[in-house]
Write an enzyme that holds these catalytic residues in place. Structure first.
Site, short mmCIF file in Angstrom:
data_model
loop_
_atom_site.label_atom_id
_atom_site.label_comp_id
_atom_site.label_asym_id
_atom_site.label_seq_id
_atom_site.Cartn_x
_atom_site.Cartn_y
_atom_site.Cartn_z
N PRO A 1 33.01 20.72 48.84
CA PRO A 1 33.86 19.79 48.10
C PRO A 1 33.07 18.77 47.28
CG PRO A 1 34.03 19.42 50.49
CD PRO A 1 33.27 20.68 50.29
N TRP A 2 31.83 18.48 47.66
CA TRP A 2 31.04 17.49 46.93
C TRP A 2 30.35 18.09 45.71
CZ3 TRP A 2 30.36 18.39 52.23
CH2 TRP A 2 29.40 19.35 52.56
N ASP B 1 20.85 29.44 54.78
CA ASP B 1 21.02 30.72 54.10
C ASP B 1 19.86 31.64 54.49
OD1 ASP B 1 21.74 32.74 52.36
OD2 ASP B 1 21.12 31.69 50.56
P1 5GP Z 1 17.81 28.56 52.28
O1 5GP Z 1 16.49 27.87 52.11
O2 5GP Z 1 18.32 28.57 53.70
O3 5GP Z 1 17.82 29.92 51.65
O4 5GP Z 1 18.85 27.78 51.40
C1 5GP Z 1 19.18 26.50 51.66
C2 5GP Z 1 19.68 25.80 50.43
O5 5GP Z 1 20.20 26.68 49.41
C3 5GP Z 1 20.81 24.95 50.87
O6 5GP Z 1 20.35 23.67 51.21
C4 5GP Z 1 21.70 24.94 49.65
O7 5GP Z 1 21.34 23.90 48.79
C5 5GP Z 1 21.44 26.24 48.95
N1 5GP Z 1 22.47 27.23 49.32
C6 5GP Z 1 22.29 28.39 49.98
N2 5GP Z 1 23.44 29.05 50.14
C7 5GP Z 1 24.40 28.29 49.57
C8 5GP Z 1 25.83 28.44 49.42
O8 5GP Z 1 26.46 29.41 49.83
N3 5GP Z 1 26.47 27.43 48.77
C9 5GP Z 1 25.81 26.33 48.28
N4 5GP Z 1 26.54 25.40 47.66
N5 5GP Z 1 24.48 26.16 48.41
C10 5GP Z 1 23.78 27.12 49.05
#
Ligand code: 5GP
Length: 166
Positions: free
Chosen positions: A164-165, A107
């Protein structure tokens, strides 16, 4: 092609869609030739298990949480919830070896950068690759260190993905 969002504005993924995206990771992951997968939990665990069917290498589990210092607007700090033992078992296969770090979604990239740097510091692998099922197409808040191989199963829009999990 963009997937249709549900009525709540979120994108819901089936296991079949996750398998298809992980399938796209197989060839570049094989080309990287990792010795071990480090799965970032909870989201990276099931994709890492799917990839293991093809790569047939051990999986180490870590868990990280993006958390909020004091505001509830943005998460900026990563907390280590679970890590691996670098001195025994499969953990000893990290130093000097080829490591594939796996998560479900990139993300802001904050979690991946944190994971890669934390793995590099004490354990110094020979090479690190990062594999994610989904890379959100958006400006990232963090940058991976130079020399990291990056693999995404699919590029997706900046929407909230439901797995899905979950
Ligand atoms: P980042 O550090 O890249 O901002 O976010 C990574 C973590 O945020 C991912 O491992 C996940 O747990 C959570 N995350 C970010 N975007 C999403 C999303 O669209 N759906 C879900 N389920 N988790 C997300």
């Amino acid at each position: 092609a963009e997937r249709q969002a549900a009525a709540d504005g979120k994108i819901y993924f089936s296991y079949a869609q996750i398998h298809a995206a992980v399938d796209n990771i197989v060839a570049p992951a094989r080309a990287f030739n990792p010795d071990v997968i480090i799965a970032i939990g909870g989201g990276g665990f099931i994709p890492a298990r799917m990839l293991r069917t093809e790569l047939k290498i051990p999986i180490l589990a870590i868990a990280l949480e993006l958390y909020d210092d004091n505001t509830n607007t943005r998460n900026t700090t990563v907390k280590k919830i679970q890590w691996f033992d670098e001195t025994s078992g499969i953990g000893r296969n990290v130093r000097g070896r080829r490591v594939l770090v796996m998560d479900e979604v990139d993300d802001t990239r904050t979690t991946l950068k944190f994971a890669v740097e934390e793995i590099m510091m004490p354990t110094a692998p020979a090479a690190i690759a990062v594999a994610v099922v989904h890379n959100k197409l958006k400006p990232k808040d963090a940058e991976l260190p130079p020399g990291i191989t990056y693999i995404a199963g699919e590029e997706v829009p900046d929407r909230w993905n439901c797995y899905p999990w979950d």
